[in-house]
Scaffold this active site. Structure first.
Site, PDB file in Angstrom:
ATOM      1  N   GLU B  49       0.837  -1.260  -0.299  1.00  0.00           N
ATOM      2  CA  GLU B  49       0.097  -0.072   0.058  1.00  0.00           C
ATOM      3  C   GLU B  49       0.912   1.160  -0.073  1.00  0.00           C
ATOM      4  O   GLU B  49       1.735   1.317   0.796  1.00  0.00           O
ATOM      5  CB  GLU B  49      -0.945  -0.107   1.244  1.00  0.00           C
ATOM      6  CG  GLU B  49      -2.206  -0.919   1.301  1.00  0.00           C
ATOM      7  CD  GLU B  49      -2.943  -0.881   2.624  1.00  0.00           C
ATOM      8  OE1 GLU B  49      -3.709  -1.846   2.718  1.00  0.00           O
ATOM      9  OE2 GLU B  49      -2.645   0.063   3.303  1.00  0.00           O
ATOM     10  N   ASP B  60      -6.267   9.055  10.307  1.00  0.00           N
ATOM     11  CA  ASP B  60      -5.002   8.454  10.854  1.00  0.00           C
ATOM     12  C   ASP B  60      -4.538   9.181  12.274  1.00  0.00           C
ATOM     13  O   ASP B  60      -4.670  10.330  12.562  1.00  0.00           O
ATOM     14  CB  ASP B  60      -3.924   8.778   9.928  1.00  0.00           C
ATOM     15  CG  ASP B  60      -3.997   7.986   8.586  1.00  0.00           C
ATOM     16  OD1 ASP B  60      -4.013   6.716   8.738  1.00  0.00           O
ATOM     17  OD2 ASP B  60      -4.354   8.570   7.437  1.00  0.00           O
TER      18      ASP B  60
END
Lengths: 403, 284
Positions: B49, B60
């Site tokens: 990724e 995040d």
């Protein structure tokens, strides 16, 4: 672009105003956002909810707020007849409490036991901490470290009210980062937490719901103006950061073709300098914080730093319904600089004995420019969305005065 | 067969789970990142990724927020991210690459142009955190049409009513977010993950990767016993952060440190299942 049949019909069932709005959130939050929507739809149809809200707005907030004829400001401008909608007289000193009351009643119905909020100037944080004190709910307010520094009195007010103020140091440490952090908190506390958003932004249903709670402003203006002048106002003017006070004033009049509406954006040091917060005048369509709207961003889609003398307008986006009204040209959005707002702040204080919030002073500045060119029977309403006590430190510092 | 499907078929045949690594493109700088990227497959990453850096990464935690900002500060953009992928793809034709990030940079780039350029660069899948199925017309459906899998996230809040909605246009694999929370903060208990994966398998035949909160080879082992792949992000990103000098520049120790972590995780994932599934079946 062809106009729709009504400007008051949005959003659609996906939360869209044209292409703006929507529900652009992480999957973890989707069930929560859908739950808020269902709960709000149910509450909206319940006369008991409306009655409860009305009770608190009258006895706790002190509504209706006056529509005050600003006689000296009118004489000074030598033109249009200027009225002030006195949201500054609400409990907590701004329009924000109209929304926090509505949402806290909803959160209680949903059985939520913990409230989180973001705040820029601290007005929404104070309004949230206030209703949390009233209903005995724990409250966490996220606030950018930069804003904490320039809005100390509001930080202390929140703490007095029992809220925990969590400083946000990520990103630019201002309102957008506080909103990021509140969303991160919500993702991590999905079971018991209600996110009380302070403006007409965020994922659907927030933009529509916050607008609905704020339309009490415009609804009252309609009745009050009828009583005072036996007709509708000609021009409505309000400042626009996220845009909740403006939506609240404008929305009930959107389908009145004779009523002109002007949203005033914070032009900071001037749009051309890049140091501003005027998302409609200086931004482009984008997706952030759960909705599509106009955002200040670079060519790569990275969100830009903003600047405004007023912390409450210092946000790189604007509510999606404003974006839609902007594209349909139903509302005109104009920029006003820090300097102009500061002059209007002093002007209104001297002429009317009313110290406006720096946010609201942007709207006053636009009227001061515009009113002299309008006929004497032209009725202007300024939404005086908040009081300026919180801003005296900032104003003194800008004017070079030591307190 | 797409590269993602081929890779999971290989893993199934080998009777083991895969290791998926996440790093933000351009962290801490483009040159260092391209070196790491080139070495990842050999170090043991089965799928890769690549994070598309964004100024406001809402889902995040602090580690990846910092990585994103380091990358942006070093001059990374979405166009350059695609260029990095293009160069990687010239040397590696097999390792699936999934671009992960937020919608705004893609929206600003222009969806049709992005899909064309991403496909040409060798992108196999997309994970766009803030595009739920309610907005599939924005990017998910056009991506499928362009031959790029739109990888969906399922979370602890995805109940049996929500899962079919999530899975409708899901492609590649299903990414199970093991915790309600942001990246790199807390970890889920192994038995909770096992139960969740079992529930997901009742809804989909797609391979299931589990991420968020996997930090150590031991945790990766536990996930690899029940899932088809384990995703590691924040822990690797923190290794990058630990190997920067005072000015934020990569130290000579950075590349070996990251690759060592990847190798340790890969070795854990590879020996998580003592008897390969196909052999077990053959023995029956």
């Amino acid at each position: 672009m062809a106009g729709p049949n009504t400007f008051r019909g949005g959003p659609d069932d996906r939360g869209l105003f044209g292409i703006h709005g929507g529900r652009f959130v992480a999957e973890t939050l989707m069930p929560l956002v859908l739950e808020v929507e269902r709960a709000y739809e149910t509450a909206k149809r319940d006369p008991g909810f409306a009655a409860e809200l009305r009770y608190y707005l009258e006895h706790y907030v002190g509504r209706p707020s006056p529509l005050y004829f600003a006689e000296r400001l009118t004489r000074h401008c030598r033109g249009a007849k200027i009225y002030l909608k006195r949201e500054d007289l609400n409990h907590t000193g701004a329009h924000k409490v109209n929304n926090t009351l509505g949402q806290i009643l909803l959160a209680r119905r949903m059985g939520k036991r913990r409230i989180i909020a973001e705040t820029g100037a601290g007005q929404h944080g104070v309004a949230t901490a206030t209703v949390c004190a009233l209903f005995d709910l724990p409250c966490v307010v996220y606030m950018g470290a930069t804003d904490i520094e320039r809005q100390k009195p509001n930080v202390f007010r929140m703490k007095l009210l029992g809220a925990e103020v969590r400083p946000v140091t990520s990103g630019t440490a201002t309102l957008k980062d506080a909103m990021n952090e509140a969303l991160r908190d919500w993702v991590a506390n999905v079971d018991d937490t209600y996110y009380l958003i302070g403006t007409v932004a965020g994922p659907h249903p927030y933009p529509a719901m916050v607008r609905d709670f704020q339309t009490v402003i415009g609804d009252e203006v309609r009745v009050q103006m009828m009583r005072a002048e036996e007709r509708l106002p000609d021009t409505l003017i309000a400042c626009v950061g996220g845009g909740s006070n403006a939506m609240g004033l404008f929305h009930p009049f959107l389908d009145e073709p004779t009523v002109t509406m002007i949203g005033v954006e914070a032009a900071g040091e001037g749009i051309s300098t890049g140091r501003h917060a005027a998302s409609l005048n200086g931004g482009a369509p984008g997706v952030l914080h759960g909705n599509r709207s106009y955002y200040l961003q670079d060519a790569d889609g990275q969100i830009l730093d903003t600047h405004s003398i007023s912390a409450g307008l210092d946000y790189p986006g604007v509510g999606p319904e404003h974006a839609w009204l902007f594209e349909h040209r139903r509302v005109a959005y104009v920029p006003v600089t820090d300097r102009e707002a500061l002059a209007a702040f002093q002007l209104l204080t001297r002429l009317e004995g009313i110290i406006p919030a720096l946010e609201s002073a942007h709207a006053v500045a636009e009227v001061a420019k515009r009113a002299p060119n309008l006929p004497r029977d032209h009725l202007v309403v300024i939404n005086l969305s908040g009081r300026g006590d919180k801003d005296v430190d900032t104003v003194a510092a800008t004017l070079g005065v030591k307190l | 067969m797409s590269r993602i499907a081929a890779r999971f078929a290989q893993l199934r045949a080998a009777g083991r789970a895969g290791l998926v690594t996440y790093l933000s493109c351009g962290d801490p700088d483009r040159v260092t990142f391209e070196k790491i990227l080139a070495h990842l497959p050999k170090a043991g990453a089965d799928l890769i990724e690549i994070g598309m850096p964004f100024s406001d990464p809402m889902a995040d935690g602090p580690a990846i927020q910092a990585a994103s900002l380091r990358a942006l500060k070093s001059g990374m953009t979405l166009a350059k991210t695609l260029d990095v992928l293009r160069r990687f793809r010239k040397a590696d034709r097999d390792t699936p690459v999934i671009l992960m990030g937020y919608y705004n940079p893609i929206y600003r780039y222009g969806v049709p142009r992005f899909l064309k350029d991403a496909k040409a660069a060798g992108c196999d899948g997309l994970i766009v955190v803030d595009l739920p199925p309610e907005h599939d017309d924005e990017l998910c459906l056009p991506a499928r049409q362009a031959g790029i899998d739109f990888v969906r996230l399922a979370t602890p809040t995805s109940d049996d009513k929500r899962l079919p909605v999530i899975l409708t246009n899901a492609g590649g694999f299903l990414y199970y977010v093991a915790i309600a929370g942001i990246t790199g903060t807390k970890s889920a208990r192994a038995e909770v993950v096992a139960a969740a994966v079992a529930r997901l398998r009742r809804h989909t035949a797609l391979p299931i990767a589990v991420g968020f909160g996997i930090r150590t080879p031991a945790q990766a082992v536990k996930v690899a016993r029940v899932a088809d792949a384990a995703v590691i992000g924040s822990a690797l990103v923190e290794t990058i952060a630990k190997n920067l000098d005072k000015r934020g520049k990569a130290k000579a120790t950075l590349l070996p440190a990251v690759l060592k972590d990847v190798a340790a995780l890969a070795s854990g994932v590879r020996k998580a299942r003592p008897r390969p599934r196909n052999q077990a079946r053959a023995a029956q």
